[in-house]
Scaffold this motif. Structure first.
Motif, short mmCIF file in Angstrom:
data_model
loop_
_atom_site.label_atom_id
_atom_site.label_comp_id
_atom_site.label_asym_id
_atom_site.label_seq_id
_atom_site.Cartn_x
_atom_site.Cartn_y
_atom_site.Cartn_z
N TYR A 1 -15.01 -61.16 65.69
CA TYR A 1 -13.84 -60.90 66.49
C TYR A 1 -14.38 -59.28 66.96
O TYR A 1 -14.72 -58.58 66.20
CB TYR A 1 -12.67 -60.75 65.50
N ALA A 2 -13.99 -59.18 68.26
CA ALA A 2 -13.90 -57.74 68.65
C ALA A 2 -15.28 -57.24 68.73
O ALA A 2 -15.47 -55.96 68.55
CB ALA A 2 -12.65 -56.95 68.04
N VAL A 3 -16.31 -57.87 68.57
CA VAL A 3 -17.58 -57.20 68.65
C VAL A 3 -18.02 -56.67 70.05
O VAL A 3 -17.83 -57.30 70.99
CB VAL A 3 -18.83 -58.41 68.00
N GLY A 4 -19.22 -55.99 69.95
CA GLY A 4 -19.93 -55.56 71.08
C GLY A 4 -21.25 -55.96 71.26
O GLY A 4 -21.68 -56.24 69.87
N CYS A 5 -21.76 -56.19 72.27
CA CYS A 5 -23.30 -56.60 72.19
C CYS A 5 -24.07 -55.76 73.17
O CYS A 5 -23.52 -55.52 74.27
CB CYS A 5 -23.34 -57.97 72.77
N ASP A 6 -24.99 -55.15 72.60
CA ASP A 6 -25.89 -54.34 73.36
C ASP A 6 -27.16 -55.33 73.85
O ASP A 6 -27.31 -56.20 73.21
CB ASP A 6 -26.47 -53.26 72.40
N PRO A 7 -27.80 -54.78 74.89
CA PRO A 7 -29.07 -55.41 75.27
C PRO A 7 -29.92 -55.65 74.05
O PRO A 7 -30.48 -54.65 73.32
CB PRO A 7 -29.72 -54.61 76.39
N VAL A 8 -30.72 -56.89 73.71
CA VAL A 8 -31.62 -57.16 72.79
C VAL A 8 -32.83 -57.66 73.44
O VAL A 8 -32.77 -58.78 74.12
CB VAL A 8 -30.98 -58.28 71.79
N GLU A 9 -33.77 -56.97 73.26
CA GLU A 9 -35.20 -57.33 74.02
C GLU A 9 -36.26 -57.94 73.13
O GLU A 9 -36.97 -58.78 73.41
CB GLU A 9 -35.67 -56.07 74.73
N ARG A 10 -36.01 -57.51 72.01
CA ARG A 10 -37.38 -58.02 70.76
C ARG A 10 -36.93 -59.40 70.56
O ARG A 10 -36.11 -59.84 70.33
CB ARG A 10 -37.37 -57.22 69.93
#
Length: 334
Positions: free
Chosen positions: A116-125
């Motif tokens: 719920y209501a989470v953010g997602c940043d770029p994940v490269e690894r």
């Protein structure tokens, strides 16, 4: 339902929240669940929480997590930027492991789980990405904005629904107008390290008094204000330490204006009707300032030349409606 809430909120060895923004999000979600007739309980992998705020269930490892999940009717993971690679260069990262472990335990025990209501940043690894892909696979995911939804749907190959930030579950309760209140400055360590005595003197000349609000108040020397040079730190009228979230909220409510790069201090300022200036080029702060039409600068040196402004109330009302609807939609899906 008995609902176990898992967030990034942790209690330090001084028995208060390590990060006040995480405490705000968690308490907002818990209060909203309770208002809907549910029985929420917050998992805390830190120390015992003292003071105001919602109670926490102290967990000390996977075995205690399994017991807590088994005792619950459902598990909600949120809010905050939980879908990110927060680890060092050669580690898995705490948040990918947390999300994957909680989802794995929930699926193994047959307990419904969702984000719920989470953010997602770029994940490269590769490995953190694989853990997060496992966590969101066939799990309802509600994110706080469209950019996070695009990353979940793309990088993590999940299915995300756009809601809003969990803090917006709190009622919009404008504080009384404050004449002569201090400027509240709330910066992350990167921006705090750029604060000079000249900057603080300029702010004091404009606002009369300046308070530094530590949103990160860890007892291990990693407070935000620890990054401020001593000559500048000495000029603040107050530098906070070991607050509960309600105590921090009262400081924001009494401010004449709030300047910061700590996003959830900005959210709290908006909910309390305080004028503000955002200081950051971080994507999540840029998104916040753009969405709610708040003035934003790239550095603390620019703050004195910008007038703080209230957030757009119409945009706030629309976002609040999305926060409420997305929580109801998630509960219906569990």
């Amino acid at each position: 339902m008995k609902i176990l809430v898992v967030s990034s909120d942790r209690t330090g060895d001084d028995h208060v929240a390590i990060n006040l923004g995480d405490a705000l999000l968690t308490d907002a979600l818990v209060q909203a669940l309770r208002a809907r007739g549910h029985s929420p309980l917050v998992a805390d992998f830190g120390h015992e929480r003292h003071g105001d705020g919602e109670p926490r269930l102290k967990l000390d490892g996977v075995a205690s997590l399994v017991r807590a999940v088994r005792a619950a009717d459902a598990v909600i993971i949120g809010g905050g930027t939980l879908l990110q690679d927060d680890g060092p260069k050669h580690g898995l990262g705490g948040l990918p492991r947390l999300c994957a472990t909680v989802v794995g335990v929930a699926k193994a025990t047959g307990t419904p789980v969702g984000f719920y209501a989470v953010g997602c940043d770029p994940v490269e690894r590769f490995l953190p990405k694989m853990l997060l892909r496992f966590a969101v696979h066939n799990v309802p995911v509600f994110v706080r904005e469209t950019t996070s939804a695009e990353r979940v749907n793309g990088q993590l190959r999940g299915t995300a629904h756009v809601g809003a930030d969990a803090s917006l579950l709190l009622s919009h309760r404008t504080a009384p107008a404050t004449e002569g209140g201090p400027l509240v400055l709330t910066l992350n360590r990167k921006h705090a390290a750029a604060v000079t005595a000249e900057h603080v003197s300029a702010l004091r000349a404009k606002y009369g008094s300046v308070v530094f609000l530590n949103m990160s108040q860890s007892g291990d020397g990693l407070t935000d204000s620890a990054a401020v040079e001593p000559a500048a730190l000495a000029l603040f009228d107050r530098v906070t330490s070991t607050l509960s979230w309600p105590e921090a909220e009262s400081i924001i409510a009494g401010a004449s204006a709030v300047v910061g790069s700590r996003m959830h201090a900005l959210y709290a300022s908006m909910l309390l009707g305080r004028p503000m200036v955002a200081v950051s080029d971080l994507p999540k702060v840029v998104t916040f300032a753009t969405e709610f039409e708040v003035p934003r600068v790239g550095s603390i040196a620019e703050v004195s030349s910008v007038e703080p402004r209230l957030a757009n109330d119409g945009v706030l009302s629309a976002a609040t409606s999305r926060a409420v609807k997305s929580l109801d939609d998630l509960l219906a899906a569990l």
